[in-house]
Structures are given as structure tokens and as C-alpha cells.
Design an enzyme around this catalytic site. Structure first.
Site, PDB file in Angstrom:
ATOM      1  N   LYS A   1       3.712   6.730   4.579  1.00 58.72           N
ATOM      2  CA  LYS A   1       2.721   5.781   4.062  1.00 58.72           C
ATOM      3  C   LYS A   1       3.246   4.377   4.259  1.00 58.72           C
ATOM      4  O   LYS A   1       4.390   4.074   3.908  1.00 58.72           O
ATOM      5  CB  LYS A   1       2.451   6.031   2.571  1.00 58.72           C
ATOM      6  CG  LYS A   1       1.361   5.122   2.010  1.00 58.72           C
ATOM      7  CD  LYS A   1       0.007   5.466   2.579  1.00 58.72           C
ATOM      8  CE  LYS A   1      -1.000   4.337   2.389  1.00 58.72           C
ATOM      9  NZ  LYS A   1      -0.836   3.240   3.380  1.00 58.72           N
ATOM     10  N   THR A   2       2.395   3.531   4.813  1.00 59.52           N
ATOM     11  CA  THR A   2       2.766   2.142   5.101  1.00 59.52           C
ATOM     12  C   THR A   2       2.260   1.199   4.010  1.00 59.52           C
ATOM     13  O   THR A   2       1.415   1.547   3.193  1.00 59.52           O
ATOM     14  CB  THR A   2       2.167   1.693   6.441  1.00 59.52           C
ATOM     15  OG1 THR A   2       0.742   1.805   6.367  1.00 59.52           O
ATOM     16  CG2 THR A   2       2.673   2.548   7.583  1.00 59.52           C
ATOM     17  N   GLY A   3       2.775  -0.013   4.062  1.00 62.79           N
ATOM     18  CA  GLY A   3       2.295  -1.080   3.188  1.00 62.79           C
ATOM     19  C   GLY A   3       2.423  -2.408   3.898  1.00 62.79           C
ATOM     20  O   GLY A   3       3.440  -2.667   4.560  1.00 62.79           O
TER      21      GLY A   3
ATOM     22  N   SER B   1       0.794  -1.229   0.000  1.00 63.72           N
ATOM     23  CA  SER B   1       0.000   0.000   0.000  1.00 63.72           C
ATOM     24  C   SER B   1       0.830   1.285   0.000  1.00 63.72           C
ATOM     25  O   SER B   1       0.257   2.377  -0.068  1.00 63.72           O
ATOM     26  CB  SER B   1      -0.955   0.010   1.200  1.00 63.72           C
ATOM     27  OG  SER B   1      -2.019  -0.889   0.992  1.00 63.72           O
TER      28      SER B   1
END
Length: 311
Positions: free
Chosen positions: A247-249, A77
């Protein structure tokens, strides 16, 4: 000891003190020492882990530290950040405002996926403003909102083309969240190098892209209020006044039983005026989610504590 020997000894002591003082006071040498030590600490830590790990750090836009930073990793993501930039670009060229609504069909709201938006509104026809959908993908990593925005701008190729236009051609976007949910192997196609993602965050936050329009400013603020990954890059910042936009994933397990990827990327603003863009990707991890997230937190701590020594 005679007087001559004592004088020689004192001269040597004073000379060595002068050399040490000169070395410490040389800003360029101090920077090189800090970067060299940071590189050694990162190499030593990552060498111990049974996972593919990539790290890229850009300090004040000048100095770069990396481990496997030119190798490709699945973004998960994290790709919603470049997608958000594509949405901003699309809206700006068409005079679409943050408050303008996007029509959503009920069949676009998938049940078996991560979606706080669905949990709030249910599965039905909707109209939601661009701003709310951006918040959903950037703050809560909503998969349904992501694919709705991909459809809105005309497909993943629009975001992919923007990355090339911005000089970030190593950020490759070809799959929707629904594509990756149906076939987890496709997660490896939405990929980047850590250095490319760090450069994109540096372009956005430090070089001022975040002020290009009201939409860009909204994206910047939304990522500063990210609600995911507190146990990753932000972990060592908790008791400090440093701020992060990120922003993470997060991925599921692959056919080998390893987590496809756990990632975090962003820009950290320090109170002393220093700042750095950072991307940490952990792929094919045999550890559980908590342990894998801790790898990112540990790396973040190493980097943050080192840059505290930055002149």
C-alpha cells in the site's frame, strides 16, 4: 626454499582455506554478514539524502534491519491498509458480506480530491458493495471511498483501537482524508513508525492473519493487485518472479514547499522461499515526486539484492 619451509607454507595455506570454508558454510555467520552489509548499505545511501527517511525490514519473521525505524512518519494513504483491516473486523462481527452494499450520499463524494470512484460514477447517490469500496482504497487509493468506509465503521477511532488491540499501538489514526485535505498539517497526525507498519504487514501476510476470513483474504489479494506506486517498492521486482502485496501513500507539499511524505509498505514473496515485510517512508522531501519515489525504489533494490544472498 627448503623442504621444511615449503611444508610450513602449505600447512598455512590449507589452514586458511579451512577457516574460510568454515566461515562461509556457517549459516548463522552468513546471515549476520548479510544483515550487517545490508545495514551498512542502507545507512550510506540514506545519509546522502536531504529528507527524513525511515526504513524497516523484517526478514522471514526473524531478522530485522532498520534506519530510523522507531521514529514517527506521516502515513498518508498507507493508513488505508489498517483501515481495511478495521472494515474487515467490523463486517465480520456483524455478519456483513463482501457483496453487501453500502449506501453513499452524493455529498460524501468530494470533487477536489483523488477519486477514481467519482470519475466512474459521478456525484450522485450510490450503493456500492463493500468489496468494490475496498478495492478502490487498496488498489487505487481512492479518498472518497476511504472516508465513506470510515463513516461506515463509525469513525477513525475504530481503526485506531484495532491497531492497539493487534499490538500495533504506534500506528495512530485520527484524521479522515477530508480532514487532511482541508488542513495539510493534519497529515502529520495519522502517523506510524516504520517498524510498526512492517510488523503489521508481517502479521497479515506471513503470520496468516490474511486467512482469518473471506474479507481478509480479499484484502490480501487486492493489495497484490495494487495499481499505484510501480516506481517504488515494486520497481526492482519487475523483471523477477517475486510478488508483492503493498500500500502506497502520497502527500502534497507543506508550508515549507517540501513534499509531506511519499511512502510504500508491504510484503515481498521471493521464489526461493524467503520473504520480508518492508516499510519505507520519505518525509519532508525537497525533491520532486519522481525523485522522491526513486529513493524508495533505490532502497527497495538495495534490500532485494541483499536478501537474494540470504541463506
Amino acid at each position: 626454499m627448503n623442504k621444511t619451509a615449503i611444508l610450513i607454507l602449505l600447512t598455512l595455506i590449507l589452514s586458511s582455506c579451512s577457516i574460510a570454508r568454515h566461515s562461509t558454510d556457517d549459516p548463522k555467520q552468513s546471515v549476520e554478514n548479510t544483515i550487517g552489509l545490508l545495514q551498512e548499505r542502507l545507512n550510506a545511501y540514506i545519509k546522502q539524502k536531504d529528507a527524513r527517511i525511515g526504513v524497516a525490514v523484517i526478514i522471514n519473521g526473524n531478522d530485522t534491519v532498520g534506519v530510523n525505524d522507531a521514529k514517527e512518519f506521516p502515513m498518508m494513504s498507507v493508513f488505508k491498509f489498517p483501515l481495511a483491516l478495521a472494515v474487515a473486523d467490523f463486517c465480520r462481527t456483524r455478519d456483513i458480506d463482501l457483496s453487501d452494499s453500502i449506501t453513499i450520499r452524493a455529498d460524501e463524494i468530494k470533487e477536489n480530491t483523488w477519486s477514481p470512484m467519482r470519475d466512474k460514477y459521478g456525484i450522485k447517490n450510490l450503493k456500492l458493495p463493500v468489496s468494490e469500496l475496498l478495492d478502490y482504497i487498496l488498489q487505487q487509493s481512492d479518498n472518497n471511498a476511504c472516508d465513506i468506509l470510515i463513516r461506515f465503521i463509525g469513525g477513525t477511532s475504530v481503526a485506531d483501537s484495532l491497531m492497539k488491540k493487534l499490538g500495533c499501538g504506534d500506528i495512530l489514526i485520527s484524521q479522515t482524508e477530508d480532514d487532511m485535505h482541508r488542513n495539510p498539517d493534519l497529515c502529520y497526525l495519522n502517523r506510524t513508525t516504520p517498524i510498526a507498519m512492517a510488523r503489521l504487514f508481517d502479521l497479515f501476510y506471513r503470520q496468516g492473519m490474511c486467512h482469518d476470513s473471506l474479507l481478509h483474504e480479499f484484502i490480501a489479494k487486492s493489495m497484490m493487485a495494487c495499481k499505484t506506486g510501480f516506481d517504488r517498492l515494486p520497481a526492482p521486482l519487475e523483471s523477477t518472479d517475486a510478488r508483492i502485496g503493498h500500500k502506497t501513500g502520497t502527500g502534497d507539499k507543506n508550508s515549507q514547499g517540501r513534499i509531506i511524505a511519499v511512502n510504500d509498505a508491504g510484503h515481498i514473496f521471493m521464489t526461493d522461499g524467503n520473504g520480508y515485510s518492508i516499510a519505507v517512508f520519505v518525509a519532508d522531501s525537497p525533491y520532486d515526486m519522481n525523485e522522491t519515489s526513486k529513493i524508495i525504489a533505490d532502497i527497495s533494490k538495495i534490500i532485494f539484492s541483499s536478501i537474494h544472498q540470504y541463506p
